[in-house]
Design an enzyme around this catalytic site. Structure first.
Site, PDB file in Angstrom:
ATOM      1  N   ASP A   1       0.838  -1.205   0.000  1.00 30.49           N
ATOM      2  CA  ASP A   1       0.000   0.000   0.000  1.00 30.49           C
ATOM      3  C   ASP A   1       0.872   1.255   0.000  1.00 30.49           C
ATOM      4  OD1 ASP A   1      -2.203  -1.637   0.211  1.00 30.49           O
ATOM      5  OD2 ASP A   1      -2.256  -1.511   2.404  1.00 30.49           O
TER       6      ASP A   1
HETATM    7  N1  URA Z   1      -1.293  -6.005   3.734  1.00 32.72           N
HETATM    8  C1  URA Z   1      -1.762  -4.743   3.797  1.00 32.72           C
HETATM    9  O1  URA Z   1      -2.794  -4.491   4.394  1.00 32.72           O
HETATM   10  N2  URA Z   1      -1.059  -3.781   3.178  1.00 32.72           N
HETATM   11  C2  URA Z   1       0.097  -4.001   2.544  1.00 32.72           C
HETATM   12  O2  URA Z   1       0.715  -3.060   2.020  1.00 32.72           O
HETATM   13  C3  URA Z   1       0.573  -5.312   2.475  1.00 32.72           C
HETATM   14  C4  URA Z   1      -0.144  -6.310   3.085  1.00 32.72           C
END
Ligand code: URA
Length: 236
Positions: free
Chosen positions: A102
């Site tokens: 993310d």
């Molecule tokens: N899980 C998440 O919620 N975000 C990420 O960036 C990676 C795994």
């Protein structure tokens, strides 16, 4: 490899443009002009365009320490820069990210132009575990920790999903800190797993993918090519 294909793999040219360069007499093989697109080029031969040696880019395997506020996409948006555009590299348009993070997550991302390899990294069936360091808004009591460890191991339904999560591991290193290992990459998966227990992830950092560990030598935004052992570990 055919000469026109070799030129496409080594430059930004389309097949048609490569044929044009050949016809124009701009391509030499070992110093001799070649005007035949269908000629096969051997690995030891030296190909030049307008006197400058050209070589195919080949497949690339890269690790980056993703900084916060960057996107795991191939192009920038108005708000955020893409991780690919942080790299000074040839043919960035050929690269993709094997397992996104993310925008607010940090840590290990793998970047490649080998689609088969990245499938092995991301496919849950291949069981390639990703390790995340997680910080939580609410401290978790010992009793709750035991409950979470069991739930993560058993798998459970995330809101909106019709399949249980695959067995995952969680180890608390402090009441509001944990190391989580999952082999899937559902949308916001780690955050949603904690949300299911009324908690919120405030920091998410990926430390490891399979056997590949993010080195302490890479500062945020830095990258390096993987070594052979790291590349091959994905097949193991
Ligand atoms: N899980 C998440 O919620 N975000 C990420 O960036 C990676 C795994």
């Amino acid at each position: 490899m055919r000469l026109d294909k070799y030129i496409c793999e080594s430059t930004d040219s389309t097949r048609q443009e490569a044929k044009g360069l050949i016809k124009a007499g701009l391509i030499t093989i070992d110093g001799v002009v070649c005007k035949k697109a269908a000629v096969h080029v051997a690995p030891e031969q030296q190909i030049a365009l307008d006197g400058e040696r050209i070589e195919p880019v080949g497949l690339r395997y890269i690790m980056m320490n993703k900084p916060v506020d960057t996107l795991c996409t191939t192009s920038d948006t108005e708000l955020y820069q893409s991780v690919i555009s942080l790299m000074l590299i040839d043919k960035p348009e050929r690269l993709h990210i094997a397992g996104r993070l993310d925008v607010d997550s940090t840590g290990l991302i793998l970047i490649t132009d080998d689609g088969l390899w990245s499938h092995k990294v991301t496919s849950p069936r291949r069981g390639c575990f990703k390790t995340y360091l997680v910080e939580l808004l609410n401290p978790v009591s010992n009793t709750e920790q035991t409950k979470l460890i069991q739930a993560f191991a058993d798998g459970f339904y995330l809101s909106g999903d019709d399949k249980k999560t695959l067995p995952a591991e969680i180890e608390f290193t402090a009441p509001n800190q944990a190391r989580v290992k999952i082999c899937e990459g559902r949308f916001h998966q780690v955050k949603r797993m904690f949300l299911a227990f009324d908690n919120q992830v405030t920091r998410l950092h990926r430390q490891q993918i399979g056997e590949i560990v993010l080195g302490t030598d890479l500062a945020a935004g830095e990258w390096r090519y993987l070594n052979a052992a790291e590349i091959n570990s994905i097949d193991a």
